[in-house]
Structures are given as C-alpha cells and as structure tokens.
Design a protein around this motif. Structure first.
Motif, PDB file in Angstrom:
ATOM      1  N   GLU A 222      -4.365  32.547  36.181  1.00 34.76           N
ATOM      2  CA  GLU A 222      -4.521  33.293  34.933  1.00 34.76           C
ATOM      3  C   GLU A 222      -3.310  33.080  34.042  1.00 34.76           C
ATOM      4  O   GLU A 222      -2.158  33.183  34.493  1.00 34.76           O
ATOM      5  N   ILE A 223      -3.580  32.760  32.793  1.00 31.14           N
ATOM      6  CA  ILE A 223      -2.517  32.607  31.811  1.00 31.14           C
ATOM      7  C   ILE A 223      -2.802  33.527  30.628  1.00 31.14           C
ATOM      8  O   ILE A 223      -3.918  34.008  30.456  1.00 31.14           O
ATOM      9  N   GLU A 224      -1.803  33.757  29.825  1.00 28.28           N
ATOM     10  CA  GLU A 224      -1.955  34.593  28.645  1.00 28.28           C
ATOM     11  C   GLU A 224      -2.503  33.762  27.488  1.00 28.28           C
ATOM     12  O   GLU A 224      -2.269  32.547  27.424  1.00 28.28           O
ATOM     13  N   PRO A 225      -3.223  34.380  26.574  1.00 27.10           N
ATOM     14  CA  PRO A 225      -3.752  33.638  25.434  1.00 27.10           C
ATOM     15  C   PRO A 225      -2.672  32.873  24.658  1.00 27.10           C
ATOM     16  O   PRO A 225      -2.928  31.778  24.147  1.00 27.10           O
ATOM     17  N   GLU A 226      -1.465  33.441  24.620  1.00 31.29           N
ATOM     18  CA  GLU A 226      -0.383  32.777  23.884  1.00 31.29           C
ATOM     19  C   GLU A 226       0.035  31.454  24.516  1.00 31.29           C
ATOM     20  O   GLU A 226       0.656  30.612  23.860  1.00 31.29           O
ATOM     21  N   GLU A 227      -0.299  31.248  25.788  1.00 33.12           N
ATOM     22  CA  GLU A 227       0.054  30.012  26.484  1.00 33.12           C
ATOM     23  C   GLU A 227      -0.985  28.905  26.294  1.00 33.12           C
ATOM     24  O   GLU A 227      -0.737  27.754  26.652  1.00 33.12           O
ATOM     25  N   LEU A 228      -2.139  29.258  25.760  1.00 32.89           N
ATOM     26  CA  LEU A 228      -3.270  28.337  25.761  1.00 32.89           C
ATOM     27  C   LEU A 228      -3.026  27.091  24.919  1.00 32.89           C
ATOM     28  O   LEU A 228      -3.358  25.973  25.334  1.00 32.89           O
ATOM     29  N   ALA A 229      -2.424  27.251  23.756  1.00 34.07           N
ATOM     30  CA  ALA A 229      -2.260  26.121  22.838  1.00 34.07           C
ATOM     31  C   ALA A 229      -1.386  25.016  23.420  1.00 34.07           C
ATOM     32  O   ALA A 229      -1.579  23.833  23.119  1.00 34.07           O
ATOM     33  N   THR A 230      -0.443  25.377  24.261  1.00 36.28           N
ATOM     34  CA  THR A 230       0.476  24.371  24.813  1.00 36.28           C
ATOM     35  C   THR A 230       0.162  24.016  26.264  1.00 36.28           C
ATOM     36  O   THR A 230       0.887  23.250  26.884  1.00 36.28           O
ATOM     37  N   LEU A 231      -0.939  24.549  26.788  1.00 41.25           N
ATOM     38  CA  LEU A 231      -1.258  24.332  28.203  1.00 41.25           C
ATOM     39  C   LEU A 231      -1.428  22.858  28.530  1.00 41.25           C
ATOM     40  O   LEU A 231      -0.903  22.363  29.539  1.00 41.25           O
ATOM     41  N   SER A 232      -2.164  22.126  27.697  1.00 43.02           N
ATOM     42  CA  SER A 232      -2.466  20.718  27.997  1.00 43.02           C
ATOM     43  C   SER A 232      -1.221  19.857  28.078  1.00 43.02           C
ATOM     44  O   SER A 232      -1.233  18.802  28.717  1.00 43.02           O
ATOM     45  N   ALA A 233      -0.148  20.288  27.435  1.00 45.63           N
ATOM     46  CA  ALA A 233       1.083  19.498  27.422  1.00 45.63           C
ATOM     47  C   ALA A 233       1.969  19.737  28.633  1.00 45.63           C
ATOM     48  O   ALA A 233       2.971  19.040  28.823  1.00 45.63           O
ATOM     49  N   ARG A 234       1.584  20.700  29.461  1.00 41.21           N
ATOM     50  CA  ARG A 234       2.411  21.001  30.627  1.00 41.21           C
ATOM     51  C   ARG A 234       2.322  19.885  31.665  1.00 41.21           C
ATOM     52  O   ARG A 234       1.284  19.229  31.819  1.00 41.21           O
TER      53      ARG A 234
END
Length: 437
Positions: A222-234
């Motif tokens: 589970e991640i926070e919505p604020e993390e979603l935009a940069t998730l793919s770059a992790r």
C-alpha cells in the motif's frame, strides 16, 4: 390481532436470489416472539422453499393475508395492496425518476413504506446494508475482468484463471481461487510490462472495506496517493506485488477558491465550493475501483472529456479496467453509461467515440458495473442482512399502523426509515413531492 409478516419472492431480476430473512431467523421470530412468517414460494431463491419448510416456516403462493411484506428490491407497482406496510430497498430518496410511478401508486393505495437504506442510528450511520458484500463481489469481478482484458491483449497473467463471483459456490471457494492467484504472483510474478500494477480504491466505507479485504488476499504494497506519480521511476519496484492506493475526499477534491484549506464537513455541506482533482491520478492507475457514495451535488471522479483527452495521446494508457461498484450511471465515473447484470457484466467504453461495446475486447477501458453485486453472493449476503434486520422485526410486525405517525411505536432507527405512512410522505421526506410532480 396475530402479528404476521410475509417474505415476497424477488422478481426484478433473474439474478436476484437474496432474501431479507433466513430460515433460521424466521424460525426464531416465530418461536421466540410469536410472529407468524409466511414465505412466498420461489424457484430461484438461494434459500429454498424446502429449507424454510424444514425450519417450520409456512410457504404460500399468495401473501394477501400478511399486513406487512418484506422484500429486497423494488416491487412492481401492480402488486401493491391497499393499506399494507412494505419494507424494501425503494430507491426513491434521490427522487429517482424510474421509481416515482411505483411510489405514487404506493401512496395512492394508502400504504406505508419503510426503506432499508434509511435505517440509521442517531448519528445517521446506516445499520442495514449490503455494502460490504458489494465490495467483495465487486473486487473479485474486477480482478476477473482484468484477467480477461490482459489475456485479450495477449498478455499472460496470474488473474486469468479467476471466474466471475456468481459462478463460485460461495465466498470460501472464491477465496481458494484467489489463493492460487497469490501463489502465482509470489512464484512467477507479473510480466515486466505490467509493473507497477496499481489498483486504486476510491472511498473507505463499507463498500471499500469489502473490496480491500479481497485485494489484501493478494500480495499488496500500500502506498499513499501522493507517491503514485513517481512510483514508476522507483528502482525497487516489485513484480510480485500489486500496489494498492486508497483515495479519500481530500485526494478527490480541493477548494475552488485558491488558498483555502480542505475541511471535510464543509465539503459535505457545501460541495459546490469544491472542484474535482482526482483525474491527476488516473494516468498512473492500472485499475480503478469506485466505492464512493455520489450525488449530483459532488464533483465527478472521472469525466468523459478527460478520458477522451487521455486516450487521444500517442501512448497507450495504463488504465485497463474500472470496477464501478457504486454504479451510479453517468455519475462519479461518467463513462459508466449503463448498469449491467451478472449475465452481461462488462463493456468497453471507447472515449474517442463515446460508444460502449459489450464484452472486454476493443479500444478503450473495460467497465465492470454490475448493479446488484451482492446478489452474486446471495447466501452470505442474506445471512448477514437477516442477522442485522431480525432484532427489529418483532416491532415492525406488531406496530399499529392505524395510529397517527407521531404515535407510531416503531423503534427510532426504523421510524427514521418510514418514507410514507398511511399514503402520505412523512415530514423528513416531504421533499420527494417535487419529484413526484
């Protein structure tokens, strides 16, 4: 006068197999409270006529001798009888146009209507509902839909063996199937092209809790919505997990006036002061599950205009499936252009043309929008519903409905749910008159 209630058979949909009172609870009502129960015969009810008879409950074709009649879904207006009390999900409190003729007929016949949807406590919290079961069935169906969509794209995936909820004998069997999906995720993982596979759940009430309980049977992070935009770059993305995101009101809207803080109660009271911002998350979601209560007063989560713009770009959007459990037609999810039934549960919405094509193939996003999801788990849903409703039934059966409404002896939780009494809208529901007219 002997207290007597009738349990009608459901006839709105061939898929509706639920019952408001189970055989065991009906037997207890007779044994412990002296309330006679008569069940209308049905060839399709999940609890059979034989099960009721074995519990000592009478079966009959006709309920005309019963002054109080309970059901689940709306009742055809031709079946109302004068001066009787009806208890069911009426779907009239929003002024739904398709149910106004039904309500008008009920009023003309001097009937009393108790709507399960408005059985609430002193804090206006609903007490009798199928929301959790809708969430459970809806999430199973959504994952099944995802499996079919990915397979149609030629992508091998661990969701492919899943079936539609209604095809499982019970929830236990469905959970066994999900355990196999979990095993495949843990051992084989997802194809790289699907990573990260993100599942967003809008809302956190009973419907959402049911949906999340099913999703959490799989390996999730589970991640926070604020993390979603940069998730793919992790650099530490997992092929063996799904990424779950739960959205709350402050993720969906913001004050329209610049610099103003978000206040939850103010949003509920004055939604016109807020604008939708949810669409910023859509490009990063593989699956969107809608589990929010919505009326026209509130901003939409996803509009047709946004989807048209999003699907017009050079890249194929990540979003494959929308599981619209709330199923408000052209509501929070505007591309939910129609409600579906278990026999034809999904369609592809093409944002570029606005067309909806039954099935799971073709350009666009697949929408699963079954309107009666709890009916796909009829025995479990009925048992839980009956357990909560049963304590109120003696009072409902014994109430003197000839007395003035002010003197009516119904428990306060039930009295709040009386939409009409003796053929007239009660004070809390006078506003429905404008929809009737």
């Amino acid at each position: 006068m002997t207290a007597k209630i009738g349990i009608r058979h459901e006839d709105k949909s061939q898929w509706e197999r639920r019952v408001p009172v189970t055989p065991d609870d009906a037997a207890a009502l007779q044994r412990e409270h002296g309330v006679e129960v008569v069940v209308q015969t049905s060839p399709s009810r999940s609890f059979t006529d034989t099960e009721f008879q074995q519990a000592g409950v009478a079966i009959a074709d006709d309920l005309s001798a019963c002054p109080v009649i309970l059901g689940i879904k709306e009742i055809p207006k031709a079946q109302f009888e004068p001066d009787k009390t009806y208890v069911f999900f009426a779907h009239v409190i929003k002024g739904q146009p398709y149910n106004m003729p039904m309500l008008r007929r009920l009023l003309d016949l001097g009937c009393t209507l108790v709507d399960y949807e408005r059985v609430v406590d002193e804090k206006n919290r609903r007490l009798i509902f199928f929301g959790w079961h809708a969430g459970v069935a809806g999430m199973i169906n959504t994952l099944w839909t995802l499996g079919r969509r990915l397979s149609a794209e030629g992508i091998a995936n661990p969701f492919a063996p899943l079936r539609q909820t209604v095809t499982y004998h019970d929830l236990h069997e469905a959970k066994e199937a999900l355990a196999l999906v979990r095993e495949r995720l843990e051992t084989e993982g997802l194809p790289e092209e699907l990573v990260p596979l993100t599942v967003g759940v809008a809302g956190y009430g009973n419907v959402s809790r049911g949906a999340q309980e099913i999703l959490d049977l799989l390996p999730v992070i589970e991640i926070e919505p604020e993390e979603l935009a940069t998730l793919s770059a992790r650099g530490d993305l997992s092929r063996h997990h799904l990424y779950k995101i739960v959205f709350k009101e402050w993720h969906m809207v913001e004050p329209a006036a610049a610099g103003q803080p978000f206040e939850l109660q103010d949003y509920y009271t004055h939604p016109e002061k807020y604008r939708g911002v949810f669409e910023q998350y859509v490009p990063h979601l593989s699956v969107l599950v809608n589990a929010i209560f919505w009326t026209k007063r509130y901003p939409r989560l996803v509009t047709k205009a946004y989807l048209k713009e999003h699907f017009s770009g050079p890249e194929t959007p990540r979003l494959r499936v929308i599981g619209d459990i709330s199923c408000d037609v052209e509501g929070a999810i505007e591309c939910t252009v129609k409600a579906t039934e278990p026999g034809d549960p999904m369609y592809v919405y093409n944002p570029l043309t606005g067309e909806a094509t039954d099935g799971h193939k073709g350009p666009g996003v697949v929408v699963m929008a079954v309107e009666i999801l709890p009916a796909e788990l009829p025995r479990e849903a009925s048992a839980d519903f009956s357990r909560v409703l049963a304590p109120f039934l003696p009072a409902i059966a014994r109430c003197d409905y000839a007395a003035p409404f002010e003197e009516c002896t119904l428990p306060p939780e039930i009295k709040r749910a009386v939409i009409a009494y003796q053929g007239r809208l009660t004070p809390d529901y006078q506003y429905i008159q404008e929809f009737l007219e």
